[in-house]
Scaffold this motif. Structure first.
Motif: not given
Length: 195
Positions: A107, A133, A136-137, A142-143, A188-193
């Motif tokens: 995080s 981007r 996360f990538t 993660h957060r 924003r989380l990595r899993t948010d899309g």
């Protein structure tokens, strides 16, 4: 005392590579700070709004050089990352960065600012998108958490446009020159899309 969970990211996740230059859009990029950016940074921190929201000013060349030169060490220590937002002329018009990086939790906190001449053109939002981007990538975070004063409507618009959902208000949590401020907390989380 042993941890019951493994760190989300191992030591060396950031420092194993050089801090990258990131393309935002044609004519706009993020690059690591250089000591020679000190003059531009000192001019930026002459802006009353930057001083107000970041609770910092730079009084001389030495302070500005210290500000620009700190980032390489903080990258290597994996505690922070900061990029100059630059145009085709490679001159800084703003900053976007990660503070309080915790590899164990994958995080970080987000910060950004723009010089007055660069405002109102979507630069902060696009720069934040690009850094998010990458975070996360490529970095594996993660957060990301973003906090701004509830009185800072412009920062709230950037956060919302960049897909950072508002999670609530931290009451009286940051002291500015005019007193204690409530802070909007966005994340924003990595899993948010997709970003």
């Amino acid at each position: 005392m042993p941890m019951l969970v493994a760190p989300a990211l191992p030591t060396g996740s950031l420092a194993a590579e050089e801090q990258p230059r990131l393309r935002v859009r044609p004519g706009l990029a993020l690059r690591p700070w250089r000591v020679e950016d000190a003059t531009a940074v000192q001019a930026a921190f002459d802006c009353p709004n930057i001083q107000r929201w970041h609770v910092l000013r730079l009084d001389d060349d030495d302070e500005a050089r210290a500000w620009t030169s700190q980032w390489a060490d903080r990258w290597r220590a994996e505690t922070a990352a900061s990029w100059a937002i630059v145009g085709d002329d490679d001159e800084p018009v703003g900053q976007v960065g990660l503070r309080g990086v915790l590899l164990t939790e994958a995080s970080a906190h987000v910060s950004y600012w723009l010089v007055p001449a660069a405002r109102g053109r979507g630069i902060a939002t696009d720069a934040l998108h690009t850094m998010t981007r990458w975070s996360f990538t490529r970095a594996g975070l993660h957060r990301l958490v973003l906090e701004h004063s509830t009185a800072n409507a412009a920062s709230c618009r950037v956060a919302t446009r960049a897909g950072f959902a508002e999670e609530g208000v931290a009451r009286g949590s940051v002291r500015h020159a005019d007193g204690w401020h409530d802070m909007h907390v966005h994340a924003r989380l990595r899993t948010d899309g997709p970003i």
